[in-house]
Design a protein around this motif. Structure first.
Motif, mmCIF file in Angstrom:
data_model
loop_
_atom_site.group_PDB
_atom_site.id
_atom_site.type_symbol
_atom_site.label_atom_id
_atom_site.label_comp_id
_atom_site.label_asym_id
_atom_site.label_seq_id
_atom_site.Cartn_x
_atom_site.Cartn_y
_atom_site.Cartn_z
ATOM 1 N N VAL A 293 0.757 67.699 105.556
ATOM 2 C CA VAL A 293 1.289 66.366 105.799
ATOM 3 C C VAL A 293 0.683 65.900 107.120
ATOM 4 O O VAL A 293 0.914 66.503 108.173
ATOM 5 C CB VAL A 293 2.827 66.364 105.883
ATOM 6 N N ILE A 294 -0.145 64.860 107.051
ATOM 7 C CA ILE A 294 -0.838 64.345 108.229
ATOM 8 C C ILE A 294 0.078 63.330 108.904
ATOM 9 O O ILE A 294 0.372 62.270 108.342
ATOM 10 C CB ILE A 294 -2.182 63.715 107.841
ATOM 11 N N LEU A 295 0.541 63.652 110.094
ATOM 12 C CA LEU A 295 1.524 62.829 110.783
ATOM 13 C C LEU A 295 0.886 61.658 111.524
ATOM 14 O O LEU A 295 1.578 60.679 111.819
ATOM 15 C CB LEU A 295 2.320 63.690 111.778
ATOM 16 N N ARG A 296 -0.398 61.750 111.841
ATOM 17 C CA ARG A 296 -1.084 60.685 112.573
ATOM 18 C C ARG A 296 -2.279 60.218 111.751
ATOM 19 O O ARG A 296 -3.378 60.780 111.842
ATOM 20 C CB ARG A 296 -1.557 61.198 113.941
ATOM 21 N N PRO A 297 -2.105 59.199 110.926
ATOM 22 C CA PRO A 297 -3.218 58.722 110.086
ATOM 23 C C PRO A 297 -4.460 58.357 110.892
ATOM 24 O O PRO A 297 -5.581 58.546 110.422
ATOM 25 C CB PRO A 297 -2.630 57.500 109.379
ATOM 26 N N ASP A 298 -4.274 57.821 112.118
ATOM 27 C CA ASP A 298 -5.445 57.453 112.910
ATOM 28 C C ASP A 298 -6.240 58.689 113.320
ATOM 29 O O ASP A 298 -7.473 58.633 113.443
ATOM 30 C CB ASP A 298 -5.035 56.638 114.135
ATOM 31 N N TRP A 299 -5.568 59.821 113.522
ATOM 32 C CA TRP A 299 -6.274 61.067 113.837
ATOM 33 C C TRP A 299 -7.201 61.443 112.679
ATOM 34 O O TRP A 299 -8.357 61.814 112.878
ATOM 35 C CB TRP A 299 -5.255 62.183 114.078
ATOM 36 N N ALA A 300 -6.702 61.331 111.444
ATOM 37 C CA ALA A 300 -7.504 61.696 110.275
ATOM 38 C C ALA A 300 -8.653 60.725 110.066
ATOM 39 O O ALA A 300 -9.791 61.131 109.795
ATOM 40 C CB ALA A 300 -6.614 61.739 109.033
ATOM 41 N N THR A 301 -8.371 59.438 110.188
ATOM 42 C CA THR A 301 -9.429 58.460 109.935
ATOM 43 C C THR A 301 -10.508 58.512 111.001
ATOM 44 O O THR A 301 -11.686 58.295 110.713
ATOM 45 C CB THR A 301 -8.849 57.040 109.848
ATOM 46 N N ASN A 302 -10.143 58.810 112.224
ATOM 47 C CA ASN A 302 -11.162 58.921 113.267
ATOM 48 C C ASN A 302 -12.048 60.146 113.057
ATOM 49 O O ASN A 302 -13.222 60.144 113.437
ATOM 50 C CB ASN A 302 -10.502 58.962 114.645
ATOM 51 N N ARG B 23 16.480 59.885 108.978
ATOM 52 C CA ARG B 23 16.435 60.976 109.948
ATOM 53 C C ARG B 23 15.125 61.764 109.817
ATOM 54 O O ARG B 23 14.526 62.167 110.816
ATOM 55 C CB ARG B 23 17.644 61.906 109.759
ATOM 56 N N VAL B 24 14.670 61.990 108.572
ATOM 57 C CA VAL B 24 13.397 62.685 108.364
ATOM 58 C C VAL B 24 12.254 61.878 108.965
ATOM 59 O O VAL B 24 11.371 62.429 109.638
ATOM 60 C CB VAL B 24 13.148 62.933 106.855
ATOM 61 N N ARG B 25 12.293 60.565 108.755
ATOM 62 C CA ARG B 25 11.209 59.727 109.293
ATOM 63 C C ARG B 25 11.149 59.836 110.816
ATOM 64 O O ARG B 25 10.077 59.986 111.410
ATOM 65 C CB ARG B 25 11.428 58.272 108.867
ATOM 66 N N TYR B 26 12.316 59.762 111.484
ATOM 67 C CA TYR B 26 12.334 59.827 112.941
ATOM 68 C C TYR B 26 11.946 61.220 113.430
ATOM 69 O O TYR B 26 11.307 61.365 114.482
ATOM 70 C CB TYR B 26 13.709 59.442 113.468
ATOM 71 N N ALA B 27 12.310 62.253 112.694
ATOM 72 C CA ALA B 27 11.929 63.618 113.073
ATOM 73 C C ALA B 27 10.417 63.788 113.028
ATOM 74 O O ALA B 27 9.819 64.428 113.895
ATOM 75 C CB ALA B 27 12.614 64.631 112.157
ATOM 76 N N LEU B 28 9.778 63.203 112.020
ATOM 77 C CA LEU B 28 8.319 63.265 111.930
ATOM 78 C C LEU B 28 7.676 62.497 113.079
ATOM 79 O O LEU B 28 6.661 62.907 113.633
ATOM 80 C CB LEU B 28 7.847 62.700 110.587
ATOM 81 N N GLU B 29 8.278 61.365 113.440
ATOM 82 C CA GLU B 29 7.738 60.566 114.529
ATOM 83 C C GLU B 29 7.794 61.334 115.855
ATOM 84 O O GLU B 29 6.877 61.235 116.679
ATOM 85 C CB GLU B 29 8.536 59.269 114.651
ATOM 86 N N ASN B 30 8.838 62.119 116.049
ATOM 87 C CA ASN B 30 9.015 62.840 117.307
ATOM 88 C C ASN B 30 8.264 64.170 117.352
ATOM 89 O O ASN B 30 8.281 64.859 118.369
ATOM 90 C CB ASN B 30 10.512 63.085 117.559
ATOM 91 N N ASP B 31 7.614 64.535 116.243
ATOM 92 C CA ASP B 31 6.830 65.763 116.208
ATOM 93 C C ASP B 31 5.477 65.494 116.877
ATOM 94 O O ASP B 31 4.750 64.578 116.481
ATOM 95 C CB ASP B 31 6.639 66.226 114.764
ATOM 96 N N ALA B 32 5.144 66.265 117.869
ATOM 97 C CA ALA B 32 3.929 66.004 118.652
ATOM 98 C C ALA B 32 2.657 66.414 117.928
ATOM 99 O O ALA B 32 1.555 66.057 118.357
ATOM 100 C CB ALA B 32 4.021 66.738 119.987
ATOM 101 N N ARG B 33 2.781 67.160 116.836
ATOM 102 C CA ARG B 33 1.591 67.648 116.145
ATOM 103 C C ARG B 33 0.897 66.526 115.367
ATOM 104 O O ARG B 33 1.519 65.535 114.993
ATOM 105 C CB ARG B 33 1.971 68.786 115.194
ATOM 106 N N LYS B 34 -0.405 66.719 115.128
ATOM 107 C CA LYS B 34 -1.164 65.748 114.342
ATOM 108 C C LYS B 34 -0.917 65.926 112.852
ATOM 109 O O LYS B 34 -0.932 64.954 112.096
ATOM 110 C CB LYS B 34 -2.668 65.901 114.620
#
Length: 844
Positions: A440-449, A381-392
Motif C-alpha cells: 500500500v503506497i501511502l505517498r502517491p507523489d513518492w511513487a510517481t516521482n 480512523r483508518v484514513r487518518y492513521a495512514l496519513e499519520n504514518d511517516a512511511r512512504k
C-alpha cells in the motif's frame, strides 16, 4: 423484420422445436399471439423493441429460464409473470418501470435480475424472498433508500447501485463502466446501513486541488503560499519535477476540518502524458499563467482538464510577477470552457490577491459533489492513521494490522477501504496486480516521482527509451527506492509507461521515448481493412498506451516507434499510426491476414477502452466506404460509426457514399468490426468478456512461440534459393556435412519448408510470416511432442547456418536429397528469423 417475417420465424421455431428465439431489435409494439405455441422455449430475447406491455398469455411459455426484455417501453408487468416459475435470468433494464409488482418475488428460482435504467424509487421488502439471487442490478434508478431486508440475500455476489441518490460514495459503489464489476456487496450494504445510524458515521471532508500550467508559471509558489502565506519565495527555486503534494487545512462552517491535498504538477512537456493518471474528476483545478510570458497554452490546458476532470470547476490564476495585466481574452475562454468559475489576479511575491484565491478555493471545493458524505467511523480512523504514518509505503500485512487497531476486522472491508482511498488518490493499492497487491503506497507523489526519474533520465532518452534492470537499480539507488525495482517497474507497467521485451530478461522499453522514425517494413495494401479515429482534442499517449497493452504482439519486437507499431498475433497483422497535431489528432489502422476482422475488432475494442478512461473525450470512429469506386480510391469516403449505428437502430440498411453517390449496405460496412459471437452478446458486460477471451486466446497462441531479438536484419534480404551446390556434377563438401545433429536439423528445416510451399503455394512474401506463425501454432497444439523435438534440433544450428546467405552453401550431404524444388521459397527468411529467436545464445 416485418410482421410476416416475425410470424415466419416463430413458425419455424415451432416446427424445429427450437429452445432459443431471438426477436430483438424488430420494433415490435406487441407480441404475436402465436408465440404461445413455443412451449419448448427456454430462452427468449425481446431486447430493443417497443413493447409497452406484455400479454398475459406469455405465461404459457412455462419452460422459460431466460427472458430478455431490456430496451423496451414497459411501465408495468402483468401479475401473471410469476407463473414463469422456471426463470433464472430476467432482464428488465432500460424500461419505464416506476415500481415492481410484489408478486415478482414469487420467481423464486431467479439468480440474475437486471432492473437498471428504470424509474424505481423504492424496493419492496419482499425482495428478500428471492433467496437465490446472485446478481442484482439496480443502477441508474431513483432509489434514495434500501429496505433492511436486502441484507438477507445471502447468495448475492454482485450488487450495482451506481447512479442512485443514495448516501454512498460513488467510489464504493464501483466503476462507472457497466462491463466492470461493481463494488463489494458486503461493503456497500455495510456503509449504507451505517449511514442510517447517527453515531456510526463521520463525514469525510477531503478533496484534491490540482494546480497545472506551464513550467515556471508559479504553481509551486502558489501551493506553498496557500499553505503558508508567510512563505518567502526564492527566485532561484527550481521548477517542480514530477509531482509534489502538500496539505492545507481550513475549518468548515459546521465545525469540521477540511483537508485539501494540493497537487503541484511539473509543467515540462515530458510530464504531460503522466499527468492523466492523477487529473481526476471530483476535484478543483487551478490553471496558473505568468504575466511575463505569453506562452500559456490556455486551450491545451483547459481542454486537458475537461478531458480528465469532466465538469470539475476551474480557477484561472494570473500570476502578475511584474504587476502588469495578463493579456487574456476572458470572454472567449468562458464561452469555450463554461466550467471556468473565475479569473484571479495575484502577485505571489507580495501576496496581493492571495486572500481572494484562498476564499474561492474554500468556496468551490466545499461545493464539490459528495463532499462531507458520511463514512463508517472506522474508515475515517483508518484514513487518518495512514496519513499519520511517516512511511512512504507499507506491506499489506501492516495495513491489515492498522485496520484491526482501528476497529475493522473484516478482510474484504479492509480491501474496500484501500480501494476507496485509491480512487480518491489518497494512497495507491493495486489489488489485482500480482506484485503490487502486497504493498500500500501511502505517498502517491513518492511513487510517481520514481517513475519520472526513469522517463526523464537523459541516458534512457538517448537510448530511445530502452533500459535494463541494471539501469533502474542505478537510478533508484536512493534509500527510499532501494530494493523496490520489481514493484516500481510493475507500477510503470500499470501506468502503461513501459513494457518488458519478450524473450530478453530484465530489458524494458518506455515507448514515449522511442524514435519518431519508423523502421523499414513492407505492407500489402491489397484486401486490407482500415479504420480511423479522429480526435477533436487528442490526449497524449493514446498510441503508447496501446503499445504497452499489446506489447506481446509487436512484430519481431522491432516494428515499433513513438507514433506507431505493427502488431502480429499469428493470424493477422495490424498497423496503427498516430498523427498528432496541435489539439487535433488521428489514429489510422490497417489490418491484413487470415483473421483480419477478428483482430481489427480486438484492436478497436482496446482503443475504445483507452478512450473511455477520459471523461469528456471527443472522438469519431470512421469506417471506409466499400463501394466499387472507393475500393480503388486511395482516399475513399469514410462513414461515421455512430451514423451507421443510428441507421441500424432505425432499421435503414442502405447509406449513400458521398463520393460515388451509390448506396452501400450498412450491415456489410459494420461487419468489419463485428466478430459474430461478441456482437450479439446480450449485454455490454458479456460483450466485453468475449473480447477479452479473444484477446487472451491470441496472446496465448502467439506468445507460445519464442520471440526473436535477431542480430540479423532481414528487411533487405531477397528471397534466398536453396540449391545443390555442385562443381562438375559433384557435391561440394561442407564442413558441417559430417555433424549428424546439424544434418537432422537441416532435414527438419527442409521438411517444414516443403510442407509450407506445398500447402500454401501462392503466399505473397508479405504474408509469409503470418502463415508460418499459424502453422507453428497448429504444430504446438496438435503435435506437442514433435514441437519439442524440433525446438531441440533447431537450437543446435550454429549462427552462420542460421544466416540465409550461408544456408544455401550447405552441401548435398547436409541437405540430403532435396526432392522438391525449393527455389524462391518465400518462407525461408521468416523461418530463419524464427530459428534465430530460438537460439539460447546467438553468438555460439
Amino acid at each position: 423484420m416485418e410482421h410476416g417475417d416475425v410470424l415466419k420465424k416463430i413458425r419455424g421455431a415451432a416446427e424445429s422445436g427450437a429452445t432459443t428465439l431471438y426477436l430483438g431489435g424488430n420494433r415490435l409494439s406487441s407480441l404475436p399471439p402465436e408465440i404461445v405455441q413455443l412451449s419448448q422455449l427456454t430462452e427468449l430475447y425481446l431486447s430493443g423493441n417497443q413493447l409497452s406491455s406484455l400479454p398475459p398469455e406469455i405465461v404459457q411459455l412455462s419452460q422459460l429460464t431466460t427472458l430478455y426484455l431490456n430496451g423496451n417501453q414497459l411501465s408495468s408487468l402483468p401479475p401473471e409473470i410469476v407463473q414463469l416459475s422456471q426463470l433464472t435470468r430476467l432482464d428488465l433494464s432500460d424500461n419505464q418501470l416506476s415500481s415492481l409488482p410484489p408478486e415478482i418475488v414469487q420467481l423464486s428460482q431467479l439468480t440474475e435480475l437486471d432492473l437498471s435504467d428504470n424509474q424505481l424509487s423504492s424496493l419492496p421488502p419482499e425482495i428478500v424472498q428471492l433467496s437465490q439471487l446472485t446478481t442484482l442490478d439496480l443502477s441508474d434508478n431513483q432509489l434514495s433508500s434500501l429496505p433492511p431486508e436486502i441484507g438477507q440475500l445471502s447468495q448475492l455476489t454482485r450488487l450495482d447501485l451506481s447512479g442512485n441518490p443514495l448516501p454512498i460514495a460513488p467510489e464504493i459503489l464501483g466503476p462507472k463502466q457497466s462491463y466492470k464489476a461493481p463494488g463489494d456487496v458486503r461493503t456497500i450494504l455495510r456503509v449504507y446501513f451505517a449511514t442510517q445510524e447517527a453515531d456510526a458515521t463521520e463525514p469525510l471532508y477531503e478533496a484534491k486541488f490540482l494546480i497545472v500550467g506551464e513550467g515556471g508559471a508559479g504553481k509551486t509558489s502558489l501551493a506553498k503560499k496557500i499553505q503558508n502565506p508567510n512563505y518567502a519565495l526564492d527566485p532561484d527555486e527550481a521548477s517542480t519535477h514530477g509531482i509534489e503534494v502538500i496539505q492545507w487545512r481550513f475549518p468548515t462552517d459546521d465545525g469540521h476540518e477540511f483537508r485539501v491535498n494540493l497537487w503541484d504538477f511539473g509543467g515540462q512537456e515530458i510530464y504531460h502524458q503522466t499527468h492523466q493518471f492523477f487529473l481526476t474528476r471530483r476535484a478543483l483545478y487551478a490553471l496558473v499563467a505568468d504575466d511575463r510570458k505569453e506562452n500559456t497554452d490556455f486551450p491545451f490546458w483547459l481542454s486537458s482538464i475537461e478531458l480528465f476532470g469532466g465538469d470539475s470547476p476551474v480557477l484561472v490564476i494570473q500570476n502578475q510577477k511584474s504587476d502588469r495585466p495578463c493579456n487574456v481574452n476572458q470572454q472567449q475562454l468562458r464561452g469555450d470552457f463554461p466550467y471556468i468559475k473565475d479569473f484571479y489576479d495575484t502577485n505571489l511575491k507580495t501576496g496581493r490577491g492571495l486572500d481572494d484565491i484562498k476564499a474561492a478555493i474554500r468556496y468551490y471545493i466545499s461545493k464539490l459533489d459528495r463532499i462531507g458524505i458520511p463514512l463508517p467511523r472506522e474508515w475515517v480512523r483508518v484514513r487518518y492513521a495512514l496519513e499519520n504514518d511517516a512511511r512512504k509505503l507499507i506491506d499489506q500485512r501492516d495495513y491489515f494490522e492498522l485496520c484491526q487497531r482501528n476497529g475493522v476486522s473484516d478482510r474484504q472491508e479492509m480491501l474496500s477501504i484501500s480501494a476507496f482511498l485509491h480512487e480518491l488518490g489518497i494512497c495507491l493499492h493495486f489489488q489485482r496486480d500480482p506484485i503490487l497487491k502486497h504493498l500500500v503506497i501511502l505517498r502517491p507523489d513518492w511513487a510517481t516521482n520514481a517513475v519520472y526519474a526513469i522517463t526523464t533520465n537523459p541516458d534512457i532518452a538517448e537510448n530511445k527509451g530502452r533500459f535494463t534492470r541494471s539501469d533502474v537499480q542505478t537510478i533508484w539507488q536512493k534509500s527510499t527506492y532501494a530494493n523496490l525495482e520489481d514493484e516500481l517497474l510493475q507500477l510503470m507497467q500499470n501506468f502503461n509507461l513501459c513494457y518488458p521485451i519478450p524473450g530478453l530478461a530484465d530489458r524494458y522499453i518506455a515507448p514515449q521515448l522511442l524514435d519518431f522514425t519508423p523502421p523499414a517494413y513492407t505492407w500489402d495494401i491489397a484486401h486490407a481493412l482500415t479504420l480511423r479515429y479522429e480526435y477533436d482534442f487528442m490526449p497524449k499517449g493514446i498510441i503508447t498506451q496501446l503499445i504497452v497493452r499489446l506489447y506481446r504482439w509487436i512484430e519481431q519486437q522491432q516494428l515499433v516507434w513513438r507514433s506507431g507499431a505493427v502488431f502480429n498475433n499469428g493470424r493477422a497483422r495490424v498497423e496503427v499510426i498516430e498523427t498528432y497535431r496541435p489539439y487535433k489528432g488521428e489514429l489510422r489502422i490497417r489490418v491484413s491476414g487470415v483473421h483480419s476482422k477478428e483482430l481489427l475488432s480486438i484492436i478497436a475494442n482496446e482503443i475504445d477502452q483507452i478512450n473511455a478512461a477520459f471523461e469528456k473525450i471527443k472522438v469519431s470512429k470512421k469506417i471506409p466506404c466499400i463501394c466499387e469506386e472507393c475500393q480503388t480510391d486511395p482516399s475513399p469516403h469514410f462513414f461515421l460509426m455512430r451514423t451507421l449505428d443510428r441507421y441500424l437502430e432505425k432499421r435503414r440498411y442502405d447509406i449513400t457514399c458521398d463520393k460515388s453517390c451509390r448506396d452501400v449496405n450498412v450491415r456489410e460496412l459494420t461487419a468489419v468490426l463485428s466478430p459474430s459471437d461478441a456482437r450479439f452478446a446480450p449485454d455490454e458486460r458479456a460483450q466485453q468478456e468475449r473480447f477479452e477471451q479473444l484477446k487472451h486466446q491470441h496472446v496465448e497462441q502467439y506468445t507460445a512461440q519464442p520471440m526473436s531479438d535477431s542480430k540479423y536484419n532481414f528487411n533487405n534480404v531477397q528471397n534466398v534459393q536453396i540449391v545443390e551446390n555442385t562443381s562438375g556434377g559433384d557435391a561440394v563438401i561442407h564442413k558441417y556435412a559430417n555433424d549428424p545433429n546439424i544434418k537432422t536439423a537441416l532435414d527438419s528445416i527442409l521438411e517444414l519448408l516443403e510442407h509450407l510451399q506445398t500447402q500454401h503455394p501462392n503466399t505473397p512474401p508479405a504474408e509469409a510470416e503470418t502463415v508460418l506463425n499459424a502453422e507453428l501454432v497448429t504444430l504446438q497444439r496438435e503435435q506437442p511432442s514433435r514441437w519439442q523435438k524440433l525446438q531441440q534440433q533447431f537450437r543446435q544450428l550454429p549462427k552462420d547456418l542460421r544466416n540465409p546467405a550461408r544456408l544455401k552453401q550447405a552441401s548435398q550431404s547436409a541437405l540430403v536429397q532435396v526432392t522438391t524444388d525449393l527455389t524462391d521459397n518465400v518462407f525461408l527468411n521468416v523461418l530463419v528469423a524464427f530459428l534465430d529467436g530460438l537460439s539460447d545464445d546467438p553468438e555460439t
